[in-house]
Design a protein around this motif. Structure first.
Motif, PDB file in Angstrom:
ATOM      1  N   VAL A  73      44.627 -17.135  66.418  1.00  0.00           N
ATOM      2  CA  VAL A  73      44.594 -18.428  67.117  1.00  0.00           C
ATOM      3  C   VAL A  73      43.500 -18.703  67.533  1.00  0.00           C
ATOM      4  CG1 VAL A  73      45.679 -19.487  69.124  1.00  0.00           C
ATOM      5  CG2 VAL A  73      47.355 -18.277  67.577  1.00  0.00           C
ATOM      6  N   SER A  74      43.107 -19.990  67.065  1.00  0.00           N
ATOM      7  CA  SER A  74      41.544 -20.524  67.630  1.00  0.00           C
ATOM      8  C   SER A  74      41.919 -22.179  68.077  1.00  0.00           C
ATOM      9  CB  SER A  74      40.678 -20.720  66.770  1.00  0.00           C
ATOM     10  OG  SER A  74      40.336 -19.391  66.282  1.00  0.00           O
ATOM     11  N   PHE A  75      41.381 -22.284  69.310  1.00  0.00           N
ATOM     12  CA  PHE A  75      41.455 -23.786  69.692  1.00  0.00           C
ATOM     13  C   PHE A  75      40.609 -23.918  70.901  1.00  0.00           C
ATOM     14  CE2 PHE A  75      44.909 -21.937  72.026  1.00  0.00           C
ATOM     15  CZ  PHE A  75      44.780 -22.470  73.326  1.00  0.00           C
ATOM     16  N   LYS A  76      40.260 -25.120  71.171  1.00  0.00           N
ATOM     17  CA  LYS A  76      39.558 -25.372  72.259  1.00  0.00           C
ATOM     18  C   LYS A  76      40.187 -26.427  73.208  1.00  0.00           C
ATOM     19  CE  LYS A  76      34.554 -24.578  71.152  1.00  0.00           C
ATOM     20  NZ  LYS A  76      33.362 -25.113  70.945  1.00  0.00           N
ATOM     21  N   VAL A  77      40.024 -26.055  74.425  1.00  0.00           N
ATOM     22  CA  VAL A  77      40.662 -27.188  75.448  1.00  0.00           C
ATOM     23  C   VAL A  77      39.234 -27.819  75.970  1.00  0.00           C
ATOM     24  CG1 VAL A  77      41.748 -27.842  77.352  1.00  0.00           C
ATOM     25  CG2 VAL A  77      42.402 -25.805  75.937  1.00  0.00           C
ATOM     26  N   VAL A  83      45.677 -30.702  76.797  1.00  0.00           N
ATOM     27  CA  VAL A  83      46.123 -30.009  75.682  1.00  0.00           C
ATOM     28  C   VAL A  83      47.701 -29.523  75.547  1.00  0.00           C
ATOM     29  CG1 VAL A  83      46.060 -27.893  73.720  1.00  0.00           C
ATOM     30  CG2 VAL A  83      43.902 -29.336  74.849  1.00  0.00           C
ATOM     31  N   ALA A  84      48.448 -29.970  74.797  1.00  0.00           N
ATOM     32  CA  ALA A  84      50.354 -29.487  74.938  1.00  0.00           C
ATOM     33  C   ALA A  84      50.237 -28.622  73.518  1.00  0.00           C
ATOM     34  CB  ALA A  84      50.745 -30.902  74.745  1.00  0.00           C
ATOM     35  N   LEU A  85      51.196 -27.646  73.877  1.00  0.00           N
ATOM     36  CA  LEU A  85      51.673 -26.626  73.169  1.00  0.00           C
ATOM     37  C   LEU A  85      53.187 -27.314  72.756  1.00  0.00           C
ATOM     38  CD1 LEU A  85      50.459 -23.548  74.811  1.00  0.00           C
ATOM     39  CD2 LEU A  85      49.313 -24.647  73.002  1.00  0.00           C
ATOM     40  N   VAL A  86      53.494 -27.140  71.394  1.00  0.00           N
ATOM     41  CA  VAL A  86      54.758 -27.299  70.924  1.00  0.00           C
ATOM     42  C   VAL A  86      55.261 -26.296  69.881  1.00  0.00           C
ATOM     43  CG1 VAL A  86      54.829 -29.739  71.547  1.00  0.00           C
ATOM     44  CG2 VAL A  86      54.390 -29.107  69.318  1.00  0.00           C
ATOM     45  N   GLY A  87      56.609 -26.142  69.823  1.00  0.00           N
ATOM     46  CA  GLY A  87      56.827 -25.130  68.560  1.00  0.00           C
ATOM     47  C   GLY A  87      58.137 -24.708  68.983  1.00  0.00           C
ATOM     48  N   LEU A 259      45.192 -33.464  72.818  1.00  0.00           N
ATOM     49  CA  LEU A 259      45.177 -32.593  71.553  1.00  0.00           C
ATOM     50  C   LEU A 259      46.707 -31.898  71.784  1.00  0.00           C
ATOM     51  CD1 LEU A 259      43.969 -31.425  68.984  1.00  0.00           C
ATOM     52  CD2 LEU A 259      43.344 -29.684  70.624  1.00  0.00           C
ATOM     53  N   ILE A 260      47.593 -31.810  70.392  1.00  0.00           N
ATOM     54  CA  ILE A 260      48.677 -31.185  70.589  1.00  0.00           C
ATOM     55  C   ILE A 260      48.350 -30.188  69.671  1.00  0.00           C
ATOM     56  CG2 ILE A 260      50.926 -31.446  70.015  1.00  0.00           C
ATOM     57  CD1 ILE A 260      50.859 -34.632  70.489  1.00  0.00           C
ATOM     58  N   LEU A 261      48.983 -28.957  69.883  1.00  0.00           N
ATOM     59  CA  LEU A 261      48.873 -27.869  68.740  1.00  0.00           C
ATOM     60  C   LEU A 261      50.403 -27.327  68.703  1.00  0.00           C
ATOM     61  CD1 LEU A 261      46.412 -25.298  71.169  1.00  0.00           C
ATOM     62  CD2 LEU A 261      45.725 -27.011  69.101  1.00  0.00           C
ATOM     63  N   VAL A 262      50.527 -27.364  67.231  1.00  0.00           N
ATOM     64  CA  VAL A 262      51.986 -27.004  66.799  1.00  0.00           C
ATOM     65  C   VAL A 262      51.713 -25.599  66.444  1.00  0.00           C
ATOM     66  CG1 VAL A 262      53.879 -27.736  65.345  1.00  0.00           C
ATOM     67  CG2 VAL A 262      52.127 -29.461  66.233  1.00  0.00           C
ATOM     68  N   GLU A 270      49.645 -26.820  62.783  1.00  0.00           N
ATOM     69  CA  GLU A 270      49.144 -28.411  62.755  1.00  0.00           C
ATOM     70  C   GLU A 270      48.528 -28.538  64.143  1.00  0.00           C
ATOM     71  OE1 GLU A 270      52.577 -30.967  62.331  1.00  0.00           O
ATOM     72  OE2 GLU A 270      52.946 -30.018  60.324  1.00  0.00           O
ATOM     73  N   GLN A 271      47.500 -29.500  64.091  1.00  0.00           N
ATOM     74  CA  GLN A 271      46.831 -30.030  65.361  1.00  0.00           C
ATOM     75  C   GLN A 271      46.299 -31.339  65.261  1.00  0.00           C
ATOM     76  OE1 GLN A 271      43.290 -28.000  67.030  1.00  0.00           O
ATOM     77  NE2 GLN A 271      43.445 -26.556  65.350  1.00  0.00           N
ATOM     78  N   GLY A 272      46.375 -32.071  66.374  1.00  0.00           N
ATOM     79  CA  GLY A 272      45.805 -33.437  66.679  1.00  0.00           C
ATOM     80  C   GLY A 272      46.403 -34.213  67.488  1.00  0.00           C
ATOM     81  N   THR A 273      46.406 -35.220  67.525  1.00  0.00           N
ATOM     82  CA  THR A 273      46.847 -36.270  68.573  1.00  0.00           C
ATOM     83  C   THR A 273      48.284 -36.606  68.150  1.00  0.00           C
ATOM     84  OG1 THR A 273      46.150 -38.421  67.571  1.00  0.00           O
ATOM     85  CG2 THR A 273      44.633 -37.531  69.263  1.00  0.00           C
ATOM     86  N   PHE A 274      49.020 -37.313  68.877  1.00  0.00           N
ATOM     87  CA  PHE A 274      50.457 -37.561  68.572  1.00  0.00           C
ATOM     88  C   PHE A 274      50.501 -38.298  67.196  1.00  0.00           C
ATOM     89  CE2 PHE A 274      54.074 -40.148  68.579  1.00  0.00           C
ATOM     90  CZ  PHE A 274      54.805 -39.218  68.653  1.00  0.00           C
ATOM     91  N   SER A 275      49.673 -39.442  67.100  1.00  0.00           N
ATOM     92  CA  SER A 275      49.776 -40.199  65.855  1.00  0.00           C
ATOM     93  C   SER A 275      49.138 -39.468  64.676  1.00  0.00           C
ATOM     94  CB  SER A 275      49.070 -41.753  66.029  1.00  0.00           C
ATOM     95  OG  SER A 275      47.830 -41.511  66.605  1.00  0.00           O
ATOM     96  N   ASP A 276      47.973 -38.591  64.856  1.00  0.00           N
ATOM     97  CA  ASP A 276      47.565 -37.920  63.775  1.00  0.00           C
ATOM     98  C   ASP A 276      48.693 -37.144  63.296  1.00  0.00           C
ATOM     99  OD1 ASP A 276      45.066 -38.518  64.454  1.00  0.00           O
ATOM    100  OD2 ASP A 276      44.462 -36.776  65.538  1.00  0.00           O
ATOM    101  N   LEU A 277      49.407 -36.326  64.031  1.00  0.00           N
ATOM    102  CA  LEU A 277      50.435 -35.483  63.430  1.00  0.00           C
ATOM    103  C   LEU A 277      51.559 -36.289  63.012  1.00  0.00           C
ATOM    104  CD1 LEU A 277      50.664 -33.035  66.909  1.00  0.00           C
ATOM    105  CD2 LEU A 277      49.471 -32.755  64.512  1.00  0.00           C
ATOM    106  N   LEU A 278      51.999 -37.365  63.185  1.00  0.00           N
ATOM    107  CA  LEU A 278      53.079 -38.030  62.843  1.00  0.00           C
ATOM    108  C   LEU A 278      52.691 -38.648  61.467  1.00  0.00           C
ATOM    109  CD1 LEU A 278      54.894 -40.530  65.223  1.00  0.00           C
ATOM    110  CD2 LEU A 278      55.575 -38.299  64.627  1.00  0.00           C
ATOM    111  N   SER A 279      51.215 -38.976  61.207  1.00  0.00           N
ATOM    112  CA  SER A 279      50.705 -39.333  59.952  1.00  0.00           C
ATOM    113  C   SER A 279      50.747 -38.180  59.147  1.00  0.00           C
ATOM    114  CB  SER A 279      49.777 -40.381  59.919  1.00  0.00           C
ATOM    115  OG  SER A 279      48.681 -39.724  60.626  1.00  0.00           O
ATOM    116  N   MET A 280      50.664 -37.090  59.337  1.00  0.00           N
ATOM    117  CA  MET A 280      50.557 -35.666  58.702  1.00  0.00           C
ATOM    118  C   MET A 280      51.903 -35.459  57.969  1.00  0.00           C
ATOM    119  SD  MET A 280      48.780 -32.774  60.616  1.00  0.00           S
ATOM    120  CE  MET A 280      47.227 -33.122  61.520  1.00  0.00           C
ATOM    121  N   ASN A 281      52.899 -36.084  58.427  1.00  0.00           N
ATOM    122  CA  ASN A 281      54.233 -36.090  57.696  1.00  0.00           C
ATOM    123  C   ASN A 281      54.695 -34.407  57.752  1.00  0.00           C
ATOM    124  OD1 ASN A 281      56.048 -37.452  57.353  1.00  0.00           O
ATOM    125  ND2 ASN A 281      55.352 -38.560  55.725  1.00  0.00           N
ATOM    126  N   GLY A 282      54.371 -33.783  58.656  1.00  0.00           N
ATOM    127  CA  GLY A 282      54.594 -32.161  58.467  1.00  0.00           C
ATOM    128  C   GLY A 282      55.845 -31.798  59.376  1.00  0.00           C
TER     129      GLY A 282
END
Ligand code: ATP
Length: 308
Positions: A73-77, A83-87, A259-262, A270-282
């Protein structure tokens, strides 16, 4: 009298310091569910937090030496960001918070966790924990006055400071409706507070503690809309100007996160903002779709449609 006052004051201070660490531990045990047997290095420095930038650098971790809870796992705050963690359950969200609070140390070769560039294994635990505020899902309150419960965040807080923190945490009006205001006893032997009220007391307490870094674990249970709004407002005050990592169960917080980390099976998938993540369709997009079709809130991640 003055001669007596000094030592008594000191005793009070020592008592409160010891008691404070017990309470912090108790709160964390509830949040993080694990004892710690970490030992400071003899040459450990105190952590001095300037920016509060957090970095997980290729972190792999196993509780039992067999299955991995986190896997590379790699990420930066970045400083002062949220930064929100979901999963899904078991994906590794709490493990990330536990490692940041240093309930466990990483083994050599299994990555690094850094705050402002400093490896957590090289700093004292007390300085690390002083820099981190925790708002757990179900905060523990003392059987004492609500004012005491808030003032606990900072030794020697004045009544004005306690009231200002309660106001920022959207709890002042509720407290004023209690029979004895700030002197009203709460907890098992006093006024029973709802989960949302206890969380706002914990937010007020953490505002007084004023740490540069926050760990938040949102309540999973559904809250009514006005409580939800109050908590979001309180959290906004708390998160302002601090770096925060939160386990998110409701989209209201996720929506405003930098930033949201899935997470899935111990990996950031997956990681990105809310709208980034929605447009990834994942995965995130399908979690969101599941949630809006499941409006009764029975699922563990309650995701509502974002505001336009
Ligand atoms: P939840 O949403 O249910 O709290 P989570 O995403 O926070 O789940 P973690 O608690 O971080 O997940 O768990 C990650 C993995 O580590 C899971 O496979 C879990 O079973 C395992 N795990 C967690 N705590 C321990 C422990 N104390 N000992 C052994 N394995 C553990």
């Amino acid at each position: 009298l003055a001669q007596l006052y000094g030592p008594l004051n000191m005793l009070g201070y020592i008592y409160r310091s010891v008691n404070q660490s017990l309470v912090d531990t108790e709160k964390l045990l509830k949040l993080l569910n694990e004892p710690t047997d970490i030992v400071d290095r003899p040459d450990a420095d105190d952590l001095i937090v300037e920016d509060g930038e957090i970095e997980f650098d290729n972190v792999t971790f196993s509780y039992d030496g067999r299955s991995t809870a986190l896997n590379g796992v790699s990420f930066k705050v970045p400083k002062r960001s949220t930064v929100a963690l979901v999963g899904e359950s078991g994906s590794g969200k709490s493990t990330i918070l536990r490692l940041l609070y240093r309930f466990y140390d990483l083994k050599d070769g299994e990555g690094r966790i850094l705050i402002d560039g400093k490896d957590l294994r090289d700093v004292t635990q007390s300085s690390l924990r002083k820099a981190i505020g925790v708002v757990p899902q179900d905060p523990v309150l003392f059987n004492a006055s609500v004012g005491y419960n808030i003032g606990y965040g900072k030794f020697g807080s004045s009544a004005e400071e306690i009231e200002a923190a309660a106001k920022a945490a959207q709890m002042h009006d509720r407290i004023m409706s209690f029979p004895d205001g700030y002197d009203t006893k709460v907890g098992e032997r006093g006024v029973r507070l709802s989960g949302g009220e206890k969380q706002r007391v914990a937010i007020a307490r953490t505002l007084l503690k004023n740490p540069p870094i926050l760990l938040l674990d949102e309540a999973t249970s559904a809250l009514d809309t006005s409580t939800e709004k109050d908590i979001q407002k309180a959290l906004q005050h708390l998160m302002e100007g601090r770096s925060s990592l939160s386990i998110a169960h409701r989209l209201s917080t996720i929506r405003s996160a930098d930033l949201i980390l899935v997470l899935k099976d111990g990996q950031v998938v997956e990681q990105g903002t809310f709208s980034d993540l929605l447009s990834m369709n994942g995965i995130f997009a399908s979690m969101w779709a599941d949630q809006i079709s499941n409006e009764d809130g029975s699922s563990s991640v309650q995701v509502k449609e974002p505001a336009a």
